[in-house]
Design a protein around this motif. Structure first.
Motif, PDB file in Angstrom:
ATOM      1  N   UNK A 178       0.860  -1.183   0.000  1.00  0.00           N
ATOM      2  CA  UNK A 178       0.000   0.000   0.000  1.00  0.00           C
ATOM      3  C   UNK A 178       0.894   1.229   0.000  1.00  0.00           C
ATOM      4  N   UNK A 179       0.616   2.163  -0.882  1.00  0.00           N
ATOM      5  CA  UNK A 179       1.402   3.396  -0.963  1.00  0.00           C
ATOM      6  C   UNK A 179       0.499   4.592  -0.732  1.00  0.00           C
ATOM      7  N   UNK A 180       0.726   5.333   0.345  1.00  0.00           N
ATOM      8  CA  UNK A 180      -0.092   6.531   0.542  1.00  0.00           C
ATOM      9  C   UNK A 180       0.251   7.601  -0.493  1.00  0.00           C
ATOM     10  N   UNK A 181      -0.612   8.596  -0.608  1.00  0.00           N
ATOM     11  CA  UNK A 181      -0.445   9.619  -1.628  1.00  0.00           C
ATOM     12  C   UNK A 181       0.834  10.410  -1.388  1.00  0.00           C
ATOM     13  N   UNK A 182       1.531  10.726  -2.476  1.00  0.00           N
ATOM     14  CA  UNK A 182       2.664  11.638  -2.397  1.00  0.00           C
ATOM     15  C   UNK A 182       2.332  12.807  -3.309  1.00  0.00           C
ATOM     16  N   UNK A 183       3.260  13.739  -3.424  1.00  0.00           N
ATOM     17  CA  UNK A 183       2.972  14.900  -4.273  1.00  0.00           C
ATOM     18  C   UNK A 183       2.820  14.498  -5.728  1.00  0.00           C
ATOM     19  N   UNK A 184       3.640  13.535  -6.145  1.00  0.00           N
ATOM     20  CA  UNK A 184       3.650  13.172  -7.561  1.00  0.00           C
ATOM     21  C   UNK A 184       2.539  12.199  -7.921  1.00  0.00           C
ATOM     22  N   UNK A 185       2.119  11.394  -6.972  1.00  0.00           N
ATOM     23  CA  UNK A 185       1.208  10.319  -7.332  1.00  0.00           C
ATOM     24  C   UNK A 185       0.071  10.200  -6.335  1.00  0.00           C
ATOM     25  N   UNK A 186      -1.047   9.772  -6.821  1.00  0.00           N
ATOM     26  CA  UNK A 186      -2.173   9.529  -5.922  1.00  0.00           C
ATOM     27  C   UNK A 186      -1.896   8.273  -5.099  1.00  0.00           C
ATOM     28  N   UNK A 187      -2.680   8.116  -4.044  1.00  0.00           N
ATOM     29  CA  UNK A 187      -2.532   6.903  -3.249  1.00  0.00           C
ATOM     30  C   UNK A 187      -2.895   5.691  -4.097  1.00  0.00           C
ATOM     31  N   UNK A 188      -2.146   4.619  -3.942  1.00  0.00           N
ATOM     32  CA  UNK A 188      -2.417   3.436  -4.754  1.00  0.00           C
ATOM     33  C   UNK A 188      -1.867   2.192  -4.083  1.00  0.00           C
ATOM     34  N   UNK A 189      -2.234   1.054  -4.667  1.00  0.00           N
ATOM     35  CA  UNK A 189      -1.620  -0.201  -4.272  1.00  0.00           C
ATOM     36  C   UNK A 189      -0.526  -0.459  -5.286  1.00  0.00           C
ATOM     37  N   UNK A 190       0.669  -0.763  -4.833  1.00  0.00           N
ATOM     38  CA  UNK A 190       1.748  -0.962  -5.787  1.00  0.00           C
ATOM     39  C   UNK A 190       2.024  -2.443  -5.973  1.00  0.00           C
ATOM     40  N   UNK A 191       2.057  -2.835  -7.244  1.00  0.00           N
ATOM     41  CA  UNK A 191       2.438  -4.197  -7.583  1.00  0.00           C
ATOM     42  C   UNK A 191       3.834  -4.096  -8.154  1.00  0.00           C
ATOM     43  N   UNK A 192       4.794  -4.702  -7.502  1.00  0.00           N
ATOM     44  CA  UNK A 192       6.140  -4.633  -8.068  1.00  0.00           C
ATOM     45  C   UNK A 192       6.529  -6.014  -8.558  1.00  0.00           C
ATOM     46  N   UNK A 193       7.080  -6.036  -9.766  1.00  0.00           N
ATOM     47  CA  UNK A 193       7.462  -7.290 -10.414  1.00  0.00           C
ATOM     48  C   UNK A 193       8.936  -7.160 -10.756  1.00  0.00           C
ATOM     49  N   UNK A 194       9.743  -8.150 -10.365  1.00  0.00           N
ATOM     50  CA  UNK A 194      11.165  -8.022 -10.669  1.00  0.00           C
ATOM     51  C   UNK A 194      11.764  -9.369 -11.021  1.00  0.00           C
ATOM     52  N   UNK A 195      12.849  -9.315 -11.798  1.00  0.00           N
ATOM     53  CA  UNK A 195      13.587 -10.529 -12.145  1.00  0.00           C
ATOM     54  C   UNK A 195      14.823 -10.571 -11.257  1.00  0.00           C
ATOM     55  N   UNK A 196      15.330 -11.785 -10.952  1.00  0.00           N
ATOM     56  CA  UNK A 196      16.466 -11.858 -10.032  1.00  0.00           C
ATOM     57  C   UNK A 196      17.805 -11.650 -10.733  1.00  0.00           C
ATOM     58  N   UNK A 197      17.821 -11.600 -12.071  1.00  0.00           N
ATOM     59  CA  UNK A 197      19.123 -11.517 -12.741  1.00  0.00           C
ATOM     60  C   UNK A 197      19.141 -10.350 -13.721  1.00  0.00           C
ATOM     61  N   UNK A 198      20.032 -10.419 -14.695  1.00  0.00           N
ATOM     62  CA  UNK A 198      20.228  -9.260 -15.580  1.00  0.00           C
ATOM     63  C   UNK A 198      19.176  -9.162 -16.678  1.00  0.00           C
ATOM     64  N   UNK A 199      18.235 -10.100 -16.718  1.00  0.00           N
ATOM     65  CA  UNK A 199      17.195 -10.015 -17.734  1.00  0.00           C
ATOM     66  C   UNK A 199      16.315  -8.796 -17.461  1.00  0.00           C
ATOM     67  N   UNK A 200      15.607  -8.366 -18.511  1.00  0.00           N
ATOM     68  CA  UNK A 200      14.752  -7.195 -18.358  1.00  0.00           C
ATOM     69  C   UNK A 200      13.287  -7.579 -18.579  1.00  0.00           C
TER      70      UNK A 200
END
Lengths: 711, 712
Positions: free
Chosen positions: B384-406
């Motif tokens: 959960x991300x509360x509102x900041x100046x740049x962005x409204x409050x939202x739920x953040x889904x972060x997706x990442x790879x463990x290596x150098x792939x993009x």
């Protein structure tokens, strides 16, 4: 006269290219013929039908992708030797599958068209044409644009190759020399001899779906007839002639890239008329008439992109009625189904093993996962009628989803045929991501082919990307890129009207011929990538939306662009100077603006605009008039004009639906014209645009002309 | 192949979803549909030209088979069927935004004409529950009302939003009909008389419902979905890019089980098996389908499926005869089977080839293929991300790879939280990295499955690996546990008692909120990211739970979610939402004002129409007498008066719309008060509120909303 043909599927091979399936000549009278078909896995399959089952005669080992297949043989003997080309090799097989010829053409590019006749072999690789006789190099020709297909007229002592070139021209050669060229209405994609035994007539089909017959004479050609593509069917991929109607006259069999198979017969006045149409779900790559499934029943045999060999036969379908409620299957089909099921089970086991192994590799830290590239058959072409681009994508298995991304503003139009569910995603057109369009298409099961329409705006250029994900494990997706060029709505044409008032843009500077050619390629569609031979070149274009024209002539150090549309010149000016700056080339740009050209262009737009305005007004009235009609019980009390609208309401609505936002586009072009006219005079008139729109809302040609002159 | 047995061109437009078949004389079925200009047409090819022309009915000039019925209002729904106990034929019921008309076509007389303030968006006729006589049930703005043959109001309840579709069917299997209501808040609700027994959440406005057989029913949504439910479980659904205009159950292949017949906006008709959704028949009209009904239109004892398009084309289909063997389409089943098997074989071969090629390994030089380490696994995280100046409050889904792939692009398919059905993140070529953050703002508190597809590869790849992951977004994800202590405490609260351990409530909290570490006590405070202020939950040792929030909807959602988690069947509660009740009070006074304005305007209009009549007579007199100046003057006056009338009409319609909006919010208030309770107490609150409004006792209304009962 109509015929009814029933569809029968024979076998499925790998993905096939254009013109890679042929029927071998029949041995006796009315016996069934064998089929030779070659695919992208490099396998040449030859099979015959026995009791409804495909029995292979031979099958070669996999290898390089096969681009073409042709039949040949010594003159006067049955043409039953099979020739295939893959890469720059040509191989020959006897009908029994014995390889008797391997020939390396020594070309740097792969062969994409081939014709065999007696001991003569004609091959084409993008721009190059080569003629070999008994495998000895005879003649050579370098074409101005890509060669799509080749055919050859041969009489006793003379062979006359005909090349179908992308720049809408058929080139007729003699030896290594060009005799003359024939202008055709679209980029020709396929050529076929009208009469297989000789004669001078050649059939051609174009990528925009037109068909024609030309007579190739000694020093000039005559067009016998042309069939337009009014119904906007797909482009032509293959043509054959065969008397399927049984009336003694050869009919024309046509296969298109939207899966349509057509049979044209000839009426008493020798005009081709459509007799039969059937739609397969994927591109028809090869077509031939003959007898395959059952003796004494003629059929149209087709091969499709995903490798299905399908017949449309004159044999009537058996009535399936039997006692009991169960649908009774014939024994042959039952055994076929059982064999298939057994094979499926075996495959399933193998696939499971494969999957497990693949899973295991994911535990290892050194292993890599690399899934082979799947093949996509794509086409991105400008449609002349509605000045929009059509993008077709075809994959050999069902498509799961498609992601479209564009970094230029474009409109995505709905296509009726398309059943996929489209969803537009919110996108941030500003940096850092710079997306103007993000749309996903979720396809229904068994969709192997997708057709989309895209409308671009001239002057806004960039790239459209399509990410295609098929329903295939392990899941992968492939990206295809399509350039939206600055003058995206222009199309090549053979000549332009010189009398029109023209604006001119001239460039002088220290650039090479190749450099200026690459700029032109960057700006305009349908220009060959290869720098043309010779010192200078001229290309002609016309704007598919407005009908204005453009002439581009250039050589080393100098370039001239002439157009009656001032906006075209303005776009070229912007793009060319930007490109030159990028390469740090000092350009001397001069222009010569003809003020008459603006009013000339406006007058050209006038009938279109007037028609559209009238149409919009009529369509607006339809509902109200209908309501009045219901209220009063009849329409007799209305004036003739309104009665007329009521009578034609269905047509009007259809017309209106066919060209969404046409009026807005015209308004946009007129606004551009207005801004560009004054841009060249060094004035910024953006503030006056609102009064221009006001005038357009109460449109009258004279007041518009006055406004353009006064402002 | 199945072909229509009759085709008619009626030359009248047909309004979508307003088609029915009625036997108005008890014998001959007549296709009846609403058309333009506030008219209903009745197509009666069986009794030609015997119709007296009087009252509302008039013969169409174009077609002798068609009679036109003047409603003089835009028709919103219609149906036909047996309503009265002693009538010979069917009664025609026509609903509009303000009225319901019951009409006897055969006798050419009104049976009743009732004003319905909540409008009639949908109508159904039949027996409901234990009610002795058939009722005409109309669904309007948040309200349901049922009338008997005398026009008496026997049934009334409220529902969550504007009603769009109704059907009667025996949902519970107890031999009595329940009422199924599809509404604009995407819910299908099941009413056993006026008790709400089930609620099924869909992801778009429910536009059509139809009973299939037993407890099975079909539904259609505004986004092009059609499907079949068996009780509260969905059997199948499909989605098309076109919209389903009308659905109907009919046994087209004569196998004894009805199919779901759907008429689409592009003119397509298809019949789908009720079990699998497989298409067994399809046909095409040239314009959008308006309605699908059935009737014995040829009077030969066989029931036909009758489909009508908006342009007035009507086609009838007989169920397939035996020799078609259920094969209604123009294709051979054998060929299809072989084709399907071959296709499967081809797919397996391709998959096998993929594994084989992969096992062989590829040269590293070919970077276009998109080689990635085999142990690449995607990590996803929700926070959960509360509102900041740049962005409204939202739920953040972060997706990442463990290596150098993009990650080249991320596609998320989910229902009900994006504008379309998908959301795409596509970074530009310069900004490619192994991590993508997707902001998600769910507009409603619903649990959502996020189907994530991520394209993973190298920077220059043209082919990517597609990783498919499904993550669930909990129901109450837009609530942040980190609380700003300076915020004012909420004034609204609900108190109720449960007989369950606090641990169970903690479990519910952990499942339904996005809590990074999880909690171990049921006393907790959240910050609502949609700007609703604070939400605090506390539980006393005696099982009494207090929810503090200013948002009555949220309180209702929480109670319903908790009750279903703990399997509580009955729950009463005490509530106080001072802010909301204040608002409601204002709305109620506004309703009174709008009513009085409405009456004044109606009187003024009557005056004006009298004037017009007089003036028209005067003007025509002047014309006959040849006094042109007087005539001109009169007509000018008439013109002015006409303009005034138009203006007044605008005022009236604005007033009416405002009134409707207020009535809707009153109905919603009752619904919200109900949602704070579960089971019997809920129904008691709703009916008590309804009585309070009927008797115009506003104080009692608030007392009920607070305490749950009228007394005390």
């Amino acid at each position: 006269m109509e015929i009814h043909l029933n569809r029968v599927d024979y076998i499925q091979v790998g993905v096939t290219s254009q013109k890679t399936m042929r029927l071998l000549p029949a041995l006796g009278k009315k016996a069934t013929q064998k089929v030779a078909v070659a695919d992208h896995d490099g396998i040449l399959t030859c099979f015959g039908m026995k009791k409804g089952e495909a029995v292979p005669v031979f099958k070669t080992l996999p290898g390089q992708k096969i681009a073409r297949l042709d039949l040949g043989g010594a003159a006067g003997t049955p043409q039953e030797k099979i020739f295939v080309c893959s890469g720059s090799h040509v191989r020959g097989f006897t009908k029994k599958g014995k390889q008797f010829l391997t020939f390396e053409a020594n070309l740097t590019e792969s062969i994409n068209a081939m014709h065999v006749s007696g001991s003569d072999l004609f091959v084409c690789a993008s721009y190059i044409f080569n003629h070999y006789c008994d495998c000895k190099d005879q003649h050579y020709y370098l074409s101005g644009d890509k060669i799509n297909d080749i055919s050859c007229l041969s009489s006793e002592n003379l062979s006359r190759p005909v090349l179908a070139c992308q720049d809408r021209v058929l080139r007729v050669l003699q030896g290594s020399e060009l005799v003359y060229d024939i202008e055709v209405p679209g980029p020709p994609s396929v050529l076929e001899l009208y009469n297989k035994d000789g004669g001078e007539d050649v059939l051609y089909g174009t990528t925009d779906g037109k068909i024609g017959l030309v007579q190739i004479g000694e020093s000039a050609a005559a067009t016998k007839w042309e069939i337009d593509n009014d119904k906007k069917k797909g482009g032509i991929l293959c043509i054959d002639t065969y008397d399927i109607m049984g009336d003694g006259v050869n009919d024309i069999l046509v296969g298109r890239d939207d899966g349509t198979v057509e049979v044209f017969g000839f009426d008493s006045s020798s005009e081709p008329t459509l007799r039969f149409e059937h739609v397969l779900s994927e591109s028809v790559t090869s077509i031939q008439g003959g007898c395959v499934g059952k003796e004494s029943y003629d059929e149209v045999l087709t091969a499709t992109y995903t490798g299905w060999v399908t017949g449309l036969t004159t044999e009537p379908q058996k009535a399936e009625a039997g006692p009991g409620d169960e649908v009774r299957m014939s024994k042959e089909i039952q055994s076929k189904v059982e064999a298939l099921r057994a094979e499926l089970e075996q495959l399933q086991v193998k696939v499971l093993q494969g999957r497990e192994q693949y899973q295991q590799t994911s535990q290892s830290s050194t292993a890599v996962s690399a899934v082979p590239v799947f093949s996509i058959n794509d086409k991105f072409t400008l449609c002349q009628d509605d000045a929009s681009y059509s993008l077709t994508l075809e994959v050999q298995t069902a498509i799961d989803n498609l992601l479209l991304q564009s970094d230029v503003p474009i409109d995505l139009l709905d296509v009726d045929k398309n059943s996929a569910v489209v969803s537009f995603s919110e996108c941030d057109s500003e940096q850092p991501n710079g997306n103007f369009l993000l749309a996903t298409y979720r396809c229904q099961a068994n969709t192997t082919r997708l057709e989309l329409k895209v409308r671009s705006i001239e002057g806004q250029y960039g790239t459209l990307q399509a990410y295609v994900t098929p329903r295939l494990q392990p899941k992968t997706c492939q990206v295809r890129q399509y350039q939206i060029k600055p003058l995206s709505l222009h199309q090549r044409t053979h000549s332009i009207e010189q009398e029109r008032p023209m604006n001119r843009l001239s460039l002088v500077g220290q650039f090479s011929f190749a450099e200026i050619h690459s700029w032109v390629v960057f700006c305009l569609p349908e220009v060959p990538e290869k720098t043309p031979a010779g010192e200078s070149i001229a290309f002609y274009f016309h704007n598919t939306f407005l009908g204005t024209q453009l002439e581009a002539t250039y050589c080393k150090g100098e370039g001239h662009f002439k157009s009656d549309n001032i906006s075209t010149i303005s776009i070229l000016n912007d793009v060319l100077s930007k490109e030159a700056t990028k390469r740090k080339i000092n350009l001397n740009i001069s222009y010569d603006i003809n003020d008459d050209s603006v009013s000339h262009t406006l007058k050209m737009i006038h009938p279109k605009l007037q028609y559209q305005l009238l149409l919009a007004r009529k369509v607006q009235l339809i509902d109200a008039l209908k309501e009045l009609q219901v209220h009063e019980g009849n329409a007799d009390f209305l004036i003739a004009e309104y009665r007329n609208i009521l009578d034609e309401s269905a047509n009007l609505l259809e017309e209106y639906k066919k060209q969404p936002a046409h009026l807005e586009r015209l308004y946009g072009m007129i606004t551009d014209l207005f801004i560009d006219k004054f841009k060249f005079k060094g004035q910024n008139v953006k503030t006056k645009v609102s009064s221009l729109l006001e005038i357009l809302d109460n449109y009258d040609l004279n007041s518009l002309l006055d406004f353009f002159n006064e402002a | 192949m199945l072909v229509p047995i009759f085709t008619l061109k009626l030359n009248h437009k047909i309004n979508p979803r307003m088609v029915t078949v009625g036997k108005f004389d008890g014998v001959h079925p007549c296709l009846t549909a609403a058309t333009q200009a506030g008219k209903v047409f009745i197509h009666n090819p069986h009794a030609r030209g015997q119709r007296p022309v009087a009252h509302r009915l008039s013969q169409s000039a174009q077609d002798s088979d068609i009679s036109l019925l003047n409603i003089n209002q835009a028709v919103t729904c219609l149906t036909a069927g047996t309503l009265g106990p002693n009538t010979t034929g069917d009664t025609l019921l026509v609903g509009s935004q303000t009225n319901l008309l019951a009409y006897d076509v055969h006798d050419n007389a009104d049976i009743f004409y009732r004003e319905v303030t909540d409008g009639a968006n949908a109508i159904v006729l039949g027996h409901l529950g234990d009610k002795p006589s058939p009722l005409a049930i109309i669904g309007g703005n948040c309200a349901l009302q049922g009338f008997d043959h005398a026009g008496n109001d026997h049934f009334w309840t409220v529902t969550g939003d504007n009603v769009r579709s109704l059907v009667l069917c025996d949902f519970t299997g107890d031999g009595k009909n329940e009422l199924l209501v599809g509404s604009e808040d995407f819910d299908i609700r099941v009413f056993k008389e006026d008790e709400l027994v089930y609620e099924m959440s869909e992801n778009e406005t429910v536009t059509s419902l139809c009973h299939m057989h037993d407890s099975r029913f079909g539904y259609a949504l505004a986004n092009g979905t059609v499907g079949v439910y068996d009780r509260s479980a969905r059997y199948w659904r499909i989605k098309s890019k076109n919209h389903a205009m009308s659905i109907h159950a009919f046994d087209l292949n004569a196998d004894g089980v009805v199919e779901l017949i759907t008429g689409w906006s592009n003119g397509k008709i298809d019949a789908r098996s009720d079990r699998t959704g497989e298409v067994i028949f399809k046909d095409n009209f040239s314009s959008s389908v308006a309605g699908v009904v059935e009737g014995d239109y040829r009077l030969d004892g066989q029931i036909q499926l009758i489909c009508a398009s908006t342009e007035g084309e009507v086609r009838g289909y007989l169920p397939a005869s035996k020799d078609l063997k259920g094969n209604l389409m123009d294709s051979s089943a054998e060929q299809d089977l072989i084709r399907e098997l071959s296709q499967r074989r081809q797919n397996l071969l391709l998959e096998l080839r993929n594994y084989e090629e992969n096992a062989k390994g590829v040269s590293e030089t070919n970077s276009g293929v998109g080689v990635i380490p085999a142990n690449t696994q995607l990590q996803t995280a929700l926070s959960v991300r509360p509102a900041t100046e740049a962005q409204k409050a939202h739920v953040e889904l972060s997706i990442s790879t463990p290596n150098e792939t993009i990650i080249r692009a991320v596609l998320i398919f989910a229902e009900g939280i994006f504008e379309g059905e998908s959301h795409v993140v596509h970074p530009s070529a310069q900004n490619l990295s192994g991590c993508v953050r997707v902001p998600i703002v769910p507009p409603k508190d619903i649990p959502v499955d996020l189907h994530i597809k991520a394209f993973v590869g190298g920077k220059t790849s043209t082919q990517f690996h597609v990783f498919e992951i499904t993550r669930q977004l909990p129901r109450f994800s837009m609530y942040d546990i980190t609380v700003d202590s300076s915020a004012a405490p909420p004034t609204g609260r609900v108190t109720f008692s449960i007989n369950d351990r606090p641990q169970r409530v903690v479990m519910w909290l952990n499942q339904n909120f996005l809590l990074p570490e999880g909690v171990d006590s049921p006393d907790i405070t959240f910050n609502s990211l949609r700007g609703g202020g604070l939400l605090s939950i506390s539980m006393a040792s005696n099982g009494q739970i207090t929810l503090r929030t200013d948002d009555i909807d949220l309180a209702g959602d929480l109670i319903q979610s908790l009750a279903s988690f703990l399997a509580i069947e009955e729950l009463s509660a005490e509530a106080d939402f001072p802010g909301y009740f204040e608002e409601l009070h204002t709305t109620l006074t506004e309703v009174d004002e709008f009513h009085s304005v409405h009456q004044k305007l109606t009187a003024a209009m009557a005056d004006h129409s009298n004037y017009i009549r007089n003036m028209l007579v005067q003007a025509e007199d002047a014309r006959l007498m040849g006094e042109m100046t007087t005539m001109k003057k009169r007509y000018r006056e008439l013109y002015d008066l006409n303009r005034d009338l138009v203006n007044e009409y605008k005022i009236r319609s604005n007033n009416h719309n405002a009134l409707l909006a207020c009535l809707k919010s009153v109905n919603q208030a009752i619904q919200r008060a109900g949602r704070l309770r579960v089971g019997k107490p809920k129904n008691q609150v709703i009916s008590a509120c309804r009585d309070a409004i009927k008797s115009n006792n506003i104080n009692a209304l608030f007392r009920i909303m607070k305490a749950g009962t009228a007394s005390s």
